[in-house]
Design a protein around this motif. Structure first.
Motif, PDB file in Angstrom:
ATOM      1  N   SER A 179       3.368  -8.400   4.313  1.00 45.11           N
ATOM      2  CA  SER A 179       2.086  -7.083   4.152  1.00 45.11           C
ATOM      3  C   SER A 179       2.764  -5.423   4.081  1.00 45.11           C
ATOM      4  CB  SER A 179       1.393  -7.201   4.608  1.00 45.11           C
ATOM      5  OG  SER A 179       1.733  -7.074   5.833  1.00 45.11           O
ATOM      6  N   GLN A 180       2.979  -4.621   3.363  1.00 47.38           N
ATOM      7  CA  GLN A 180       4.018  -3.454   3.322  1.00 47.38           C
ATOM      8  C   GLN A 180       3.043  -2.359   3.232  1.00 47.38           C
ATOM      9  OE1 GLN A 180       7.238  -4.787   1.214  1.00 47.38           O
ATOM     10  NE2 GLN A 180       8.754  -5.051   3.082  1.00 47.38           N
ATOM     11  N   SER A 181       4.072  -1.109   4.098  1.00 47.78           N
ATOM     12  CA  SER A 181       3.057  -0.373   3.080  1.00 47.78           C
ATOM     13  C   SER A 181       4.303   1.119   2.674  1.00 47.78           C
ATOM     14  CB  SER A 181       2.190   0.531   4.184  1.00 47.78           C
ATOM     15  OG  SER A 181       2.797   0.769   5.003  1.00 47.78           O
ATOM     16  N   LEU A 182       4.345   1.923   2.241  1.00 46.33           N
ATOM     17  CA  LEU A 182       5.022   2.741   2.451  1.00 46.33           C
ATOM     18  C   LEU A 182       4.425   4.653   2.179  1.00 46.33           C
ATOM     19  CD1 LEU A 182       7.593   3.347   1.123  1.00 46.33           C
ATOM     20  CD2 LEU A 182       7.128   3.579  -1.383  1.00 46.33           C
ATOM     21  N   LEU A 183       4.764   5.283   3.843  1.00 50.29           N
ATOM     22  CA  LEU A 183       3.936   5.821   4.304  1.00 50.29           C
ATOM     23  C   LEU A 183       4.630   7.586   3.613  1.00 50.29           C
ATOM     24  CD1 LEU A 183       3.640   5.133   7.899  1.00 50.29           C
ATOM     25  CD2 LEU A 183       2.110   4.188   6.005  1.00 50.29           C
ATOM     26  N   LEU A 184       4.179   7.879   2.984  1.00 54.07           N
ATOM     27  CA  LEU A 184       4.654   8.931   1.935  1.00 54.07           C
ATOM     28  C   LEU A 184       4.462  10.592   2.403  1.00 54.07           C
ATOM     29  CD1 LEU A 184       3.789   9.081  -1.891  1.00 54.07           C
ATOM     30  CD2 LEU A 184       5.793   7.767  -0.662  1.00 54.07           C
ATOM     31  N   LYS A 241       0.898  -1.204   0.053  1.00 54.09           N
ATOM     32  CA  LYS A 241      -0.027  -0.243  -0.014  1.00 54.09           C
ATOM     33  C   LYS A 241       1.314   1.662  -0.084  1.00 54.09           C
ATOM     34  CE  LYS A 241      -3.740  -2.071   2.593  1.00 54.09           C
ATOM     35  NZ  LYS A 241      -3.535  -3.803   2.388  1.00 54.09           N
ATOM     36  N   VAL A 242       0.873   2.136  -0.648  1.00 54.75           N
ATOM     37  CA  VAL A 242       0.792   3.630  -0.817  1.00 54.75           C
ATOM     38  C   VAL A 242       0.176   4.826  -0.121  1.00 54.75           C
ATOM     39  CG1 VAL A 242       1.938   4.660  -2.635  1.00 54.75           C
ATOM     40  CG2 VAL A 242       2.781   2.328  -2.774  1.00 54.75           C
ATOM     41  N   LEU A 243       0.575   5.198   0.565  1.00 51.41           N
ATOM     42  CA  LEU A 243      -0.274   6.517   1.712  1.00 51.41           C
ATOM     43  C   LEU A 243      -0.298   7.579   1.700  1.00 51.41           C
ATOM     44  CD1 LEU A 243      -0.921   3.030   4.102  1.00 51.41           C
ATOM     45  CD2 LEU A 243      -2.683   3.763   2.579  1.00 51.41           C
ATOM     46  N   ARG A 244      -0.808   8.374   1.609  1.00 50.83           N
ATOM     47  CA  ARG A 244      -0.706  10.029   1.603  1.00 50.83           C
ATOM     48  C   ARG A 244      -1.922  10.219   2.069  1.00 50.83           C
ATOM     49  NH1 ARG A 244       1.431  13.397  -2.643  1.00 50.83           N
ATOM     50  NH2 ARG A 244       0.127  15.031  -1.179  1.00 50.83           N
ATOM     51  N   GLY A 245      -1.276  11.776   2.844  1.00 48.30           N
ATOM     52  CA  GLY A 245      -2.439  13.041   2.966  1.00 48.30           C
ATOM     53  C   GLY A 245      -3.566  12.407   4.463  1.00 48.30           C
ATOM     54  N   GLY A 246      -3.157  10.889   4.981  1.00 51.00           N
ATOM     55  CA  GLY A 246      -3.834  10.856   5.827  1.00 51.00           C
ATOM     56  C   GLY A 246      -4.607   9.770   5.505  1.00 51.00           C
ATOM     57  N   ALA A 247      -4.280   8.784   4.552  1.00 49.27           N
ATOM     58  CA  ALA A 247      -4.642   7.552   3.880  1.00 49.27           C
ATOM     59  C   ALA A 247      -4.293   6.566   4.766  1.00 49.27           C
ATOM     60  CB  ALA A 247      -4.136   7.179   2.862  1.00 49.27           C
ATOM     61  N   GLN A 283      -1.356   6.232   8.106  1.00 51.31           N
ATOM     62  CA  GLN A 283      -1.029   5.031   9.196  1.00 51.31           C
ATOM     63  C   GLN A 283      -1.675   3.904   8.312  1.00 51.31           C
ATOM     64  OE1 GLN A 283      -3.154   4.765  12.375  1.00 51.31           O
ATOM     65  NE2 GLN A 283      -5.109   6.247  11.774  1.00 51.31           N
ATOM     66  N   PHE A 284      -0.855   2.823   8.185  1.00 50.07           N
ATOM     67  CA  PHE A 284      -0.745   1.355   8.170  1.00 50.07           C
ATOM     68  C   PHE A 284      -0.468   0.335   9.189  1.00 50.07           C
ATOM     69  CE2 PHE A 284       1.482  -2.257   6.718  1.00 50.07           C
ATOM     70  CZ  PHE A 284       0.166  -3.170   6.148  1.00 50.07           C
ATOM     71  N   LEU A 285      -2.147  -0.614   9.330  1.00 48.56           N
ATOM     72  CA  LEU A 285      -2.832  -1.376  10.153  1.00 48.56           C
ATOM     73  C   LEU A 285      -2.609  -2.831  10.281  1.00 48.56           C
ATOM     74  CD1 LEU A 285      -5.528   0.994  11.323  1.00 48.56           C
ATOM     75  CD2 LEU A 285      -3.496   0.945  12.405  1.00 48.56           C
ATOM     76  N   ALA A 286      -1.941  -3.227  10.755  1.00 49.18           N
ATOM     77  CA  ALA A 286      -1.653  -4.734  10.151  1.00 49.18           C
ATOM     78  C   ALA A 286      -1.789  -5.936  11.074  1.00 49.18           C
ATOM     79  CB  ALA A 286      -0.219  -5.369   9.275  1.00 49.18           C
ATOM     80  N   LYS A 287      -1.814  -6.921  10.919  1.00 45.86           N
ATOM     81  CA  LYS A 287      -2.350  -8.110  11.698  1.00 45.86           C
ATOM     82  C   LYS A 287      -2.234  -9.174  11.114  1.00 45.86           C
ATOM     83  CE  LYS A 287      -5.663 -10.053  14.666  1.00 45.86           C
ATOM     84  NZ  LYS A 287      -7.454 -10.499  15.008  1.00 45.86           N
ATOM     85  N   PRO A 288      -0.786  -9.933  10.586  1.00 51.23           N
ATOM     86  CA  PRO A 288      -0.198 -10.658  10.145  1.00 51.23           C
ATOM     87  C   PRO A 288      -0.837 -11.914  11.522  1.00 51.23           C
ATOM     88  CG  PRO A 288       1.679  -9.511  10.887  1.00 51.23           C
ATOM     89  CD  PRO A 288       0.867  -9.299  11.127  1.00 51.23           C
ATOM     90  N   GLU A 289      -1.025 -13.241  10.126  1.00 54.44           N
ATOM     91  CA  GLU A 289      -0.810 -14.747  12.186  1.00 54.44           C
ATOM     92  C   GLU A 289      -0.469 -15.766  10.765  1.00 54.44           C
ATOM     93  OE1 GLU A 289      -4.656 -13.935  14.858  1.00 54.44           O
ATOM     94  OE2 GLU A 289      -4.770 -13.125  12.848  1.00 54.44           O
ATOM     95  N   GLY A 312       7.312   2.243   5.989  1.00 51.07           N
ATOM     96  CA  GLY A 312       7.645   2.910   6.144  1.00 51.07           C
ATOM     97  C   GLY A 312       8.227   3.984   4.926  1.00 51.07           C
ATOM     98  N   GLU A 313       9.187   4.410   5.091  1.00 50.14           N
ATOM     99  CA  GLU A 313       9.077   5.776   4.269  1.00 50.14           C
ATOM    100  C   GLU A 313       9.665   5.788   3.011  1.00 50.14           C
ATOM    101  OE1 GLU A 313      10.508   9.085   6.771  1.00 50.14           O
ATOM    102  OE2 GLU A 313       9.524   8.394   8.135  1.00 50.14           O
ATOM    103  N   ILE A 314      10.085   6.499   1.986  1.00 51.12           N
ATOM    104  CA  ILE A 314      11.402   6.202   1.060  1.00 51.12           C
ATOM    105  C   ILE A 314      12.322   6.326   1.267  1.00 51.12           C
ATOM    106  CG2 ILE A 314      11.825   7.400  -1.264  1.00 51.12           C
ATOM    107  CD1 ILE A 314       8.860   7.647  -1.487  1.00 51.12           C
ATOM    108  N   ASP A 315      13.228   5.452   1.260  1.00 52.44           N
ATOM    109  CA  ASP A 315      15.092   5.416   1.915  1.00 52.44           C
ATOM    110  C   ASP A 315      15.429   6.210   0.882  1.00 52.44           C
ATOM    111  OD1 ASP A 315      16.717   2.625   2.903  1.00 52.44           O
ATOM    112  OD2 ASP A 315      17.500   4.441   1.717  1.00 52.44           O
TER     113      ASP A 315
END
Ligand code: ATP
Ligand code: MG
Lengths: 252, 436
Positions: B346-351, B317-323, B356-362, B379-382
């Motif tokens: 499952s990964q998210s890139l927070l721009l 997921k790529v998220l920005r602007g409060g997504a 925010q990213f909420l994850a529950k891997p099991e 995380g953010e862009i490296d």
């Protein structure tokens, strides 16, 4: 071509000064080498010139052909002709080497008002240059530096340099991690680019690279400053005696 | 039971919920259906009445508030028209089935016939034997271990859908297009697919299709059959909805499913996959990008019941602007499923910092000889990657775009057809260029 004058640089997040009044001048057509003990600030100098975040310039200047580098974005410095072959090239998963190279070449051409290379012309050019550096086509298809050995990464830096044809090339320990044959290949790659309009600043710890890439001027850097400048003999002296004598002499 | 029996607040809440659900369902007329379908719908009503409609306080809905999804009426929101790029899959030679606001558009659709496939519509279903065993059956099976009341609601009330039986290897994809013309519309569609042994097909789906949509697909992939599935839900900023993909794989069967989700106010994609025969392989992947008022939830449950199967869950997921991005994913390996190879990422890139990213891997494993791994990062862009590209002359915006596409690349790898993968890549690029 490259004029650095009394450059003072500290870390942005820490009150630690790393470059402490560094002055250096590299003229077009020449090869300068910088040697110096670990931690003396050689890589920091190269990063500051290339425009990496995390440093604050507190005094001094650095210009390329009279234009202040320090006010430019990293990509503008690249378009102006500055190139840094990194001491530790990063791996970038997911970005194909070819896509990356082509984007970089065309972005620089565009910034300079030149026409972009067609896909076909680009491919031909890359293949030819890769071949002389013995980088096989399979490596070009991989993501940038991913799964490359240390030496392969360094060769990839030189391939990028050959493609981008910068005028001011800074090589930060490009020889480290290279085997004897690769060192020759890389040196040949560098020597092929030597011409009157281009200059090199070669950071190295070893005389061996300088056997292949013959420097015009050798600088010794210590504690954030150039402390001694001389001819090729200076590198031989370091190789033989280490830095102790030189450092003692300049602090005396 | 008498009124004097003391009940816990929890039991009282459940009783109230069940009562509300039952009262509501009593007023909902089930669509006219032939006997078998009516019985299936009644079964679904009973399942729903037994669990009740979902609430935010449910563990299973802790990250995503279902209120808008179960409100009595859909939201009324502006219709979003795409004018600046061709519609998804326009370049693909395909058999096209069009639903507008959930209603089949015969004039815009191709005739329901193709070699190696039987296609009919749920709304016109008569006695379709193969579908009788499936409609509502996989959904019913998916009610444990966690209830999926929205799927049961769909089985009960779906107004239409496509019933597809595949008997051969079919090259030309079947493409279901969901279009929206009304400000307020509710699309409730239910598809059933049966891939006979050794058959193969590609199913494409695109478009949000309504202000609010609920799309359930029950998919039965028999021995050695292969389903390629690519779905996009794009650009309609205000849409809300859910999808449920229920897939059962027989021995040696393969499923590859990729979903692209951009924009949208609230979307939940659920996938339940059962590996029931030896040597099956299921890959479920999703790329989601959102800016601002966006919540995208991927809830995935893969159950290994047979040995030697492989499954992959790849969600980015790529998220920005409060997504907000949500991932709930599980690999369950039952005791007989030795030599399972399970992978989940499952990964998210927070721009920016507001997203925010909420994850529950099991992982839940009852077999002793398996290889399972899962990972979740946010995380953010490296900064070093970005600097490297810029130092070579790539402008900052372009460099970021390359790095975001690189981040998503692993999901696109799950698309077998390169022309479709390239189309998806262009969509991602287009979105990133519009949302700098
Ligand atoms: N980001 C940083 N944070 C903390 N210290 C730093 C940072 N960058 C550089 N330094 C410090 O600044 C000094 C100079 O480092 P630099 O990497 O420039 O040295 P160098 O001359 O290239 O050394 P080497 O020969 O080992 O490559 C070192 O003491 C180093 O630890
Ligand atoms: Mg260094």
């Amino acid at each position: 071509m490259l004029e650095i004058n009394n450059l003072h640089v500290k870390l942005e997040n820490e009150n630690k000064e790393i470059l402490k009044g560094l002055t250096l001048s590299v003229e077009a057509g020449s090869v300068h080498a910088i040697m110096g003990p670990n931690g003396s600030g050689k890589s920091t100098l190269s990063y500051v010139l290339a425009g990496r975040d995390g440093y604050t310039v507190t005094d001094g200047s650095a210009t390329l052909d009279g234009e202040s580098l320090l006010d430019m974005e990293p990509e503008e410095r690249a378009a102006a002709g500055l190139f840094l072959a990194f001491q530790y090239p990063v791996e970038i998963p997911g970005v194909g080497n070819m896509t990356f190279l082509r984007t970089a070449v065309n972005a620089q051409r565009k910034a300079r008002g030149e026409a972009e290379l067609s896909a076909g012309d680009f491919l031909k050019l890359v293949r030819a240059k890769a071949k002389t550096l013995k980088i096989d086509a399979e490596m070009l298809k991989r993501p940038v530096n991913v799964g490359f050995s240390g030496g392969e990464k360094k060769r990839n830096e030189i391939l990028q340099m050959a493609m981008l044809e910068p005028r001011m090339c800074i090589l930060d320990e490009t020889d480290s991690g290279l085997d004897v044959d690769a060192m020759k290949l890389v040196s040949e790659g560098v020597n092929a680019l030597r011409d009157a309009g281009r200059a090199f600043l070669v950071i190295t710890h070893y005389q061996r690279l300088l056997d292949h890439i013959k420097p015009d001027v050798v600088h010794i850097m210590a504690n954030g400053r150039i402390v001694k400048t001389g001819g090729p003999d200076l590198a031989l002296e370091v190789e033989k005696n280490g830095y102790a004598d030189i450092l003692a002499e300049v602090s005396a | 039971m008498t009124a004097a029996v003391a009940t816990s607040p929890r039991a009282a809440r459940l009783a109230a919920r069940l009562q509300a659900t039952q009262e509501r369902m009593a007023k909902v007329p089930l669509p006219a259906s032939p006997g078998w379908l009516l019985r299936a719908r009644e079964g679904a009503v009973a399942r729903l009445n037994a669990t009740g409609l979902p609430e935010k306080r449910d563990e299973y809905w802790r990250y995503t508030d279902p209120a808008a999804l179960i409100a009595p009426t859909p939201p009324s929101v502006d219709v979003f028209e795409i004018t600046d790029e061709p519609l998804v899959f326009d370049h693909v030679d395909r058999l096209r089935l069009v639903f507008v606001d959930g209603v089949f558009d015969a004039a815009a659709s191709d005739p329901l016939e193709a070699e190696g496939i039987e296609i009919s519509r749920l709304a016109e279903a008569t006695d379709i034997h193969w579908a009788q065993d499936l409609y509502g059956a996989l959904e019913a099976r998916a009610q444990a271990p966690v209830a999926r009341p929205l799927a049961a609601l769909n089985s009960a009330t779906a107004t239409d859908g496509v019933l597809i039986r595949v008997t051969g290897k079919v090259d030309r994809p079947v493409s279901v297009c969901y279009l929206r013309r009304k400000a307020a519309s509710d699309a409730i569609l239910h598809h059933v697919l049966r891939l006979e042994p050794g058959s193969e097909m590609t199913l494409l789906e695109n478009g949000p299709g309504a202000a609010r949509s609920s799309i359930v697909s029950e998919i039965d992939i028999a021995e050695g059959a292969v389903l390629h599935h690519v779905r996009t839900m794009g650009r309609d900023h205000q849409r809300i909805g859910t999808t449920h993909l229920f897939a059962r794989l027989g021995a040696g069967a393969r499923l590859k499913s990729f979903s692209l989700s951009v924009n949208g106010r609230l979307m939940r994609n659920e996938a339940m996959v059962w590996m029931t025969g030896k040597g099956g392989s299921a890959h479920i992947a999703g790329a989601a990008m959102g800016d601002g008022a966006f919540l995208h939830d991927d809830t995935v449950f893969v159950t290994h019941q047979a040995p030697d199967c492989e499954s992959r869950q790849v969600f980015k997921k790529v998220l920005r602007g409060g997504a907000v991005g949500v991932f709930q994913g599980k690999i369950l390996v039952e005791q007989p499923a030795q030599q399972t190879d399970g992978y989940q990422i499952s990964q998210s890139l927070l721009l920016d910092e507001r997203s925010q990213f909420l994850a529950k891997p099991e992982l839940e494993i009852y077999a002793d000889d398996v290889k399972c791994s899962h990972g979740s990062t946010s995380g953010e862009i490296d900064a070093d990657h970005l600097f490297y590209l810029r130092a070579r002359g790539v402008p900052e915006d372009e460099a970021k775009l390359l790095l975001v596409l690189a981040f998503l690349a692993e999901t696109l790898d799950e698309i077998d057809r390169e022309d479709i993968a390239e189309d998806m890549r262009q969509r991602l690029r287009g979105w990133l260029e519009r949302h700098r």
